[in-house]
Structures are given as structure tokens and as C-alpha cells.
Design an enzyme around this catalytic site. Structure first.
Site, mmCIF file in Angstrom:
data_model
loop_
_atom_site.group_PDB
_atom_site.id
_atom_site.type_symbol
_atom_site.label_atom_id
_atom_site.label_comp_id
_atom_site.label_asym_id
_atom_site.label_seq_id
_atom_site.Cartn_x
_atom_site.Cartn_y
_atom_site.Cartn_z
ATOM 1 N N LYS A 17 0.841 -1.201 0.000
ATOM 2 C CA LYS A 17 0.000 0.000 0.000
ATOM 3 C C LYS A 17 0.880 1.257 0.000
ATOM 4 O O LYS A 17 0.625 2.208 -0.730
ATOM 5 C CB LYS A 17 -0.957 -0.028 1.200
ATOM 6 C CG LYS A 17 -2.063 -1.069 0.998
ATOM 7 C CD LYS A 17 -2.822 -1.456 2.261
ATOM 8 C CE LYS A 17 -3.763 -2.619 1.967
ATOM 9 N NZ LYS A 17 -4.443 -3.148 3.149
ATOM 10 N N GLN A 62 -4.504 -1.998 9.456
ATOM 11 C CA GLN A 62 -4.436 -3.317 8.817
ATOM 12 C C GLN A 62 -5.064 -4.372 9.731
ATOM 13 O O GLN A 62 -4.684 -4.514 10.889
ATOM 14 C CB GLN A 62 -2.960 -3.667 8.503
ATOM 15 C CG GLN A 62 -2.791 -4.928 7.706
ATOM 16 C CD GLN A 62 -3.393 -4.836 6.300
ATOM 17 O OE1 GLN A 62 -3.227 -3.849 5.605
ATOM 18 N NE2 GLN A 62 -4.114 -5.865 5.894
ATOM 19 N N ASP A 94 -10.808 2.772 4.123
ATOM 20 C CA ASP A 94 -11.143 1.350 3.984
ATOM 21 C C ASP A 94 -12.667 1.161 3.977
ATOM 22 O O ASP A 94 -13.162 0.088 3.637
ATOM 23 C CB ASP A 94 -10.548 0.557 5.171
ATOM 24 C CG ASP A 94 -9.482 -0.434 4.715
ATOM 25 O OD1 ASP A 94 -9.382 -0.676 3.493
ATOM 26 O OD2 ASP A 94 -8.764 -0.953 5.584
#
Ligand code: NDP
Length: 292
Positions: free
Chosen positions: A54, A98, A121
Site C-alpha cells: 500500500k 491493517q 477502507d
């Protein structure tokens, strides 16, 4: 092969090119570089690899990234303190924690804390709630399901009125994918580990999204002729011909399904590359929202 291959690598590259071009224009106009903050807790090698890729994608697209790597035994309080400071940090546009977090941490509380304008997200309860409500728009759509729908639309698959079957009901893939399809006027059936006679349900699908994490479970004779098949699954199987001794396969038996389906994504090279591309798109969107 009768199915048209949906090339996720190519479509993801097109998304990335568009994002990079918009970022370059922003920066040339004196606006800020969209910046993503990643938070990794502990040392899971898969999570560390996702976070690295990422950060690398941000760099390749001319965006900024800051990474926070915290020890596996960090307290809930310390993690929440970091999230609050990232919420307040004007140089950070998107925050990505994450998952999964170590089991002593309360994931729901952490996700709830991320400012909705920085929730790239799309996992905060507010964004998911908006996705589930008629006439409401989330600020961000979760990246993997967003990528699935983008692949269908780019390939010219008609979603409105289609019978769509989603295999899996996880918070990160199955459930938001189903909500997105409903929002686009498909008739949606969501299947899970307790669903009876899965093959019969799947045979009704004009659109199938498979996200169960079960190696090649969906067989060719489950597929309705001409259906669009989006395979989210990532499973590794032993393969002595590979240097690593393994290769990746999906939840769908590709060789069988490609002879029946109308459209199909490969694994790897289908949904996988879309996830990061959509994250980059969301991070740019976050910067644009925060400009206002
Ligand atoms: P989860 O394990 O969180 O969810 C799996 C879902 O599949 C559950 O809803 C479960 O049902 C259902 N399920 C499990 N076994 C069966 C079965 N035999 N029949 C029917 N349903 C079943 O997985 P994720 O959603 O996180 O991931 C799914 C797959 O997608 C994995 O292979 C993962 O690696 C991959 N993935 C790929 C991404 C990408 O970028 N391409 C991103 C994220 C995930 P129940 O709810 O009843 O337990």
C-alpha cells in the site's frame, strides 16, 4: 475457453493511471499531496506485506504515505491515542488500520474511532450503515467489493435486474458486496457456511461473487451458462513446478468455470490488484473531501 477474461491487472492499472494524473494536477495547482497513514500492529508477515504494498502504491502514484508499526502487545488505549492523533493530523487524509488486529484489541472500537472523512477502507459503522440504507451514500466504499463492482461495470455486465449470488458474508467482502449489488438494483442472495444446497443456489446466478476462502470449491457445473464470475478467493496450493513450492488459486475452479461462464476473473490477476487501486482512489477522494 468461452468466457471473456476480466483482466483485473489491466483495469487496476487504468484506475491507478487516472488517480496518478489527478494527483499530479492537484499538486501542480498547489494543493496537498493525498496522504495515507497505515497502522500495522504486530508482525504477521502477510499483514506486513499488504502494508508495504500500500505504501509502495502511494509512492508510485505521487501520493504520500506514513506508516506506523506498533508492537503486538500494544494496549487498546495506546492504539486509540494514535488513531485520535491521526484524525487530528491535517497532513493525513486517509487512515488504514491493517486487519486482523491481535485478539486482545477491540477491532470494532478502533474502526469506530477513525474519522468518517478519513475512513478510506470504508469499514467504520457509519460508512457501512450508509451503504445499507436507501437514499444514503457512504463517503467510502470498502476497497475489495468496490473493485468487484468496478470490474463488472467496466466489463459491461448489466447489474440492474440481474440475479446476483454472493458467497460469503464477511464484513470486509461478502456483506458490503451484497449491499453494493442491492444498491445497483440486482436481486441478491447471500450464502454462507449454513446455506443448503449451494450448487442449486449458485446455478441461479447471473452474477456470482465468490468470497469464501475455500480452494476451487465452486465447480463448473454450478455455473449458469453466460454468468459473470468474480472470484475473490485467494488460496495457496502446493505446486512443485514453482520456485516457492506453491501457487495461488481462487474459490472457483477456473478451468471448469471458464468453459461455461460469460465473464470470469482469474486468480491471481483478477480482484487482487483492484483492492489497492480502489484504496488509492479512496485516498484521493479523502483529500478532495477534506479540501472543501
Ligand atoms: P472470511 O473467512 O471472513 O469469511 C468467509 C465467508 O465464507 C463466511 O461468511 C463463511 O460463512 C463463508 N463460508 C466458509 N465456508 C463456506 C462454505 N463451505 N460454503 C459456503 N460459505 C462458506 O473471509 P473473507 O471474506 O475475509 O475472505 C474470503 C476470501 O477472499 C479469502 O480467500 C480471502 O483471502 C480473499 N480476500 C481477497 C481479497 C482481495 O483483495 N482479492 C481481499 C480480502 C479477502 P459463515 O459466515 O457462516 O462463517
Amino acid at each position: 475457453m468461452t468466457a471473456q477474461l476480466i483482466d483485473g491487472k489491466l483495469i487496476a492499472q487504468q484506475v491507478r493511471d487516472e488517480v496518478a494524473a489527478t494527483v499530479a494536477k492537484r499538486v501542480a495547482a498547489g494543493k496537498s499531496k493525498p496522504t495515507l497513514a497505515t497502522v500495522l500492529v504486530g508482525d504477521r508477515p502477510d499483514s506486513a506485506a499488504y502494508v508495504r504494498s500500500k505504501g509502495k502504491a502511494c509512492e508510485e502514484l505521487g501520493m504520500g504515505s506514513v506508516s506506523h508499526h506498533l508492537p503486538a502487545d500494544i494496549s487498546q488505549e495506546e492504539l486509540e491515542k494514535l488513531i485520535k492523533s491521526l484524525n487530528d493530523d491535517k497532513t493525513v487524509n486517509g487512515i488504514l488500520v491493517q486487519l486482523p488486529l491481535p485478539s486482545h484489541l477491540n477491532e470494532e472500537r478502533v474502526l469506530q474511532l477513525i474519522s468518517i472523512e478519513k475512513d478510506v477502507d470504508g469499514f467504520s459503522p457509519i460508512n457501512i450503515g450508509r451503504l445499507a440504507q436507501k437514499g444514503r451514500e457512504p463517503l467510502f466504499v470498502p476497497c475489495t467489493p468496490y473493485g468487484c463492482i468496478y470490474l463488472l461495470e467496466k466489463s459491461g455486465v448489466k447489474i440492474e435486474g440481474a440475479n446476483a449470488v454472493v458467497l460469503g458474508r464477511s464484513n470486509i467482502v461478502g456483506m458490503p458486496a451484497a449491499l453494493l449489488l442491492i444498491g445497483k438494483n440486482a436481486t441478491v442472495t447471500v450464502c454462507h457456511s449454513r446455506t443448503k444446497d449451494l450448487p442449486a443456489v449458485v446455478r441461479q446466478a447471473d452474477i456470482l461473487i465468490a468470497a469464501i476462502g475455500k480452494t476451487e470449491m465452486v465447480r463448473g457445473d454450478w455455473i449458469k451458462p453466460g454468468a459473470a464470475v468474480i472470484d475473490v478467493g485467494i488460496n495457496s496450493v502446493p505446486d512443485a513446478t514453482k520456485k516457492s513450492g506453491q501457487r495461488l488459486v481462487g474459490d472457483v475452479n477456473f478451468n471448469e468455470a471458464k468453459e461455461v461462464a460469460g465473464f470470469i476473473t482469474p486468480v491471481p490477476g483478477g480482484v487482487g490488484p483492484m483492492t489497492i487501486a480502489m484504496l488509492m482512489k479512496n485516498t484521493l477522494r479523502a483529500a478532495e473531501i477534506q479540501d472543501k
